[in-house]
Design an enzyme around this catalytic site. Structure first.
Site, PDB file in Angstrom:
ATOM      1  N   TYR A 158       0.741  -1.189  -0.039  1.00  0.00           N
ATOM      2  CA  TYR A 158       0.097  -0.002   0.137  1.00  0.00           C
ATOM      3  C   TYR A 158       0.881   1.159  -0.022  1.00  0.00           C
ATOM      4  CZ  TYR A 158      -4.407   2.317   0.613  1.00  0.00           C
ATOM      5  OH  TYR A 158      -5.686   2.951   0.458  1.00  0.00           O
ATOM      6  N   LYS A 165      -3.273   8.144   2.536  1.00  0.00           N
ATOM      7  CA  LYS A 165      -4.645   8.152   3.146  1.00  0.00           C
ATOM      8  C   LYS A 165      -4.309   8.702   4.753  1.00  0.00           C
ATOM      9  CE  LYS A 165      -7.405   6.298   0.237  1.00  0.00           C
ATOM     10  NZ  LYS A 165      -8.089   6.913  -0.661  1.00  0.00           N
ATOM     11  N   LEU A 197     -11.182  -0.722 -10.055  1.00  0.00           N
ATOM     12  CA  LEU A 197      -9.910  -0.276 -10.933  1.00  0.00           C
ATOM     13  C   LEU A 197      -8.762   0.211 -10.045  1.00  0.00           C
ATOM     14  CD1 LEU A 197      -9.842  -0.445 -14.029  1.00  0.00           C
ATOM     15  CD2 LEU A 197     -10.566   2.384 -13.849  1.00  0.00           C
TER      16      LEU A 197
HETATM   17  P1  NAP Z   1     -12.115   3.499  -8.592  1.00  0.00           P
HETATM   18  O1  NAP Z   1     -13.367   3.094  -9.193  1.00  0.00           O
HETATM   19  O2  NAP Z   1     -10.968   3.281  -9.583  1.00  0.00           O
HETATM   20  O3  NAP Z   1     -11.967   5.070  -8.380  1.00  0.00           O
HETATM   21  C1  NAP Z   1     -11.023   6.073  -8.109  1.00  0.00           C
HETATM   22  C2  NAP Z   1     -11.507   7.289  -8.941  1.00  0.00           C
HETATM   23  O4  NAP Z   1     -10.595   8.372  -8.803  1.00  0.00           O
HETATM   24  C3  NAP Z   1     -11.410   7.154 -10.346  1.00  0.00           C
HETATM   25  O5  NAP Z   1     -12.851   7.534 -10.990  1.00  0.00           O
HETATM   26  C4  NAP Z   1     -10.260   7.840 -10.878  1.00  0.00           C
HETATM   27  O6  NAP Z   1     -10.599   8.526 -12.108  1.00  0.00           O
HETATM   28  C5  NAP Z   1     -10.520   9.103  -9.894  1.00  0.00           C
HETATM   29  N1  NAP Z   1      -9.221   9.864 -10.072  1.00  0.00           N
HETATM   30  C6  NAP Z   1      -7.889   9.624  -9.889  1.00  0.00           C
HETATM   31  N2  NAP Z   1      -7.179  10.817 -10.232  1.00  0.00           N
HETATM   32  C7  NAP Z   1      -8.159  11.735 -10.415  1.00  0.00           C
HETATM   33  C8  NAP Z   1      -7.982  13.078 -10.744  1.00  0.00           C
HETATM   34  N3  NAP Z   1      -6.844  13.561 -10.603  1.00  0.00           N
HETATM   35  N4  NAP Z   1      -9.364  14.017 -10.504  1.00  0.00           N
HETATM   36  C9  NAP Z   1     -10.302  13.431 -10.546  1.00  0.00           C
HETATM   37  N5  NAP Z   1     -10.422  11.995 -10.378  1.00  0.00           N
HETATM   38  C10 NAP Z   1      -9.498  11.395 -10.284  1.00  0.00           C
HETATM   39  O7  NAP Z   1     -11.598   2.844  -7.366  1.00  0.00           O
HETATM   40  P2  NAP Z   1     -12.235   2.773  -5.740  1.00  0.00           P
HETATM   41  O8  NAP Z   1     -11.739   1.501  -5.182  1.00  0.00           O
HETATM   42  O9  NAP Z   1     -13.747   2.899  -6.058  1.00  0.00           O
HETATM   43  O10 NAP Z   1     -11.684   4.302  -5.186  1.00  0.00           O
HETATM   44  C11 NAP Z   1     -12.718   5.095  -4.527  1.00  0.00           C
HETATM   45  C12 NAP Z   1     -12.005   5.572  -3.439  1.00  0.00           C
HETATM   46  O11 NAP Z   1     -12.062   4.453  -2.278  1.00  0.00           O
HETATM   47  C13 NAP Z   1     -10.550   5.908  -3.227  1.00  0.00           C
HETATM   48  O12 NAP Z   1     -10.212   6.822  -2.290  1.00  0.00           O
HETATM   49  C14 NAP Z   1      -9.823   4.788  -2.853  1.00  0.00           C
HETATM   50  O13 NAP Z   1      -8.622   5.011  -2.149  1.00  0.00           O
HETATM   51  C15 NAP Z   1     -10.579   4.227  -1.721  1.00  0.00           C
HETATM   52  N6  NAP Z   1     -10.744   2.937  -1.057  1.00  0.00           N
HETATM   53  C16 NAP Z   1     -10.750   1.938  -1.856  1.00  0.00           C
HETATM   54  C17 NAP Z   1     -10.703   0.511  -1.502  1.00  0.00           C
HETATM   55  C18 NAP Z   1     -10.765  -0.686  -2.306  1.00  0.00           C
HETATM   56  O14 NAP Z   1     -10.097  -1.535  -2.099  1.00  0.00           O
HETATM   57  N7  NAP Z   1     -11.041  -0.548  -3.661  1.00  0.00           N
HETATM   58  C19 NAP Z   1     -10.620   0.465   0.031  1.00  0.00           C
HETATM   59  C20 NAP Z   1     -10.749   1.440   0.714  1.00  0.00           C
HETATM   60  C21 NAP Z   1     -10.681   2.730   0.241  1.00  0.00           C
HETATM   61  P3  NAP Z   1      -9.494   7.726 -13.377  1.00  0.00           P
HETATM   62  O15 NAP Z   1      -9.889   6.436 -13.667  1.00  0.00           O
HETATM   63  O16 NAP Z   1      -9.589   8.680 -14.571  1.00  0.00           O
HETATM   64  O17 NAP Z   1      -7.961   7.759 -12.611  1.00  0.00           O
END
Ligand code: NAP
Length: 258
Positions: A158, A165, A197
């Site tokens: 991570y 974070k 993703l």
């Molecule tokens: P996700 O579907 O890939 O979403 C991440 C989003 O961030 C995408 O829409 C991405 O757009 C966007 N992003 C990245 N750079 C950006 C920028 N400069 N301006 C605007 N948008 C931007 O993945 P997700 O897992 O749902 O993530 C959402 C949140 O949940 C994140 O904060 C992640 O750290 C958190 N989270 C995820 C998990 C997990 O296991 N999946 C667990 C805990 C927390 P692009 O695709 O265009 O880059």
């Protein structure tokens, strides 16, 4: 009557149907909230537009790269023009360069460190500031961010994202302390691993999923809908006495020592 009838929200971070942001948007919409969505770059415009079109309430879809103050300002101007109010801001955005996630942590680059913090943590401050005049107009607001346990424990793979974070979680607390007197609440959901993703950018993510499912008290991984329902609670007036909190939705993984 649905709990959020007449309320409006903005959701940042929908990339596709597996995005945590999309699950949260569906939960908010189910309760009657009218939503605005943002997308980063034209690549995602179609996907976000297609998903948003499946919701009952007409949505607003706007470009926003969170590293751009001009785009952030334009987003909230449009929300003001189209909705005239804002109740909820959902921040579900994170990024770190792949090499900085995969390398030994000690090799983290200065540029990668800056970019990861800009997109994954500072953006919460910038977006909340831009939303503030709209929240003040209502007399209240609720901001929600997404985080992970790697903010407080060293989780293999991570790396840089854990440090970003940690900054995000501290920003949640400082924003909550700062904006509480204006009746604006700021909270985070710390989700267990979900296959999205962004998650696929974490080296060894599948192993992480298996490990969580094995060790978590509930002996399974968290479902997207469970993260979304917790987000709905924090976004809604049901949680009116809660601010500055990081709520774990991880099947209990974080409470286990050995
Ligand atoms: P996700 O579907 O890939 O979403 C991440 C989003 O961030 C995408 O829409 C991405 O757009 C966007 N992003 C990245 N750079 C950006 C920028 N400069 N301006 C605007 N948008 C931007 O993945 P997700 O897992 O749902 O993530 C959402 C949140 O949940 C994140 O904060 C992640 O750290 C958190 N989270 C995820 C998990 C997990 O296991 N999946 C667990 C805990 C927390 P692009 O695709 O265009 O880059």
């Amino acid at each position: 009557m649905p709990m959020l009838e007449g309320k409006t929200g903005i959701v940042l971070g929908v990339a596709n149907k597996r995005s945590i942001a999309w699950a949260i948007a569906q939960a908010l919409a189910r309760e009657g909230m009218r939503l605005a969505f943002t997308y980063q770059g034209d690549r995602l415009k179609e996907s976000v537009t297609e998903l948003a079109s499946t919701l009952e309430n007409t949505s607003l879809i706007l470009p926003c790269d969170v590293t751009s103050d001009a785009e952030i300002d334009a987003v909230f101007r449009s929300v003001d023009e189209q909705f005239g109010r804002l109740d909820v801001l959902v921040h579900s955005v994170a990024f770190a360069p792949r090499e900085d996630l995969e390398n030994d942590f000690v090799k983290t680059s200065r540029e990668g460190f800056k970019l990861a913090h800009d997109i994954s943590a500072y953006s919460l401050v910038a977006l909340t500031r831009a939303a503030l005049p709209l929240f003040e107009k209502n007399g209240s607001g609720s901001v929600l961010a997404l985080t992970y346990h790697g903010a407080v424990k060293a989780v293999e793979g991570y790396n840089l994202m854990g440090v970003a974070k940690a900054s995000l979680e501290a920003s949640v607390r400082y924003l909550a302390a700062n904006l509480g007197p204006k009746n604006v609440r700021v909270n985070a959901v710390s989700a267990g691993p979900v296959n999205t993703l962004a998650a696929r950018g974490i080296k060894g993510f599948t192993t992480m999923l298996h490990h969580h499912a094995e060790k978590a008290p509930l002996r399974r991984n968290v479902e997207l809908e469970e993260v979304a329902n917790a987000a709905l609670f924090l976004a809604s007036p049901m949680s009116s006495g809660i601010t500055g909190e990081v709520l774990y939705v991880d099947c209990g993984y974080n409470i286990v020592g050995l």
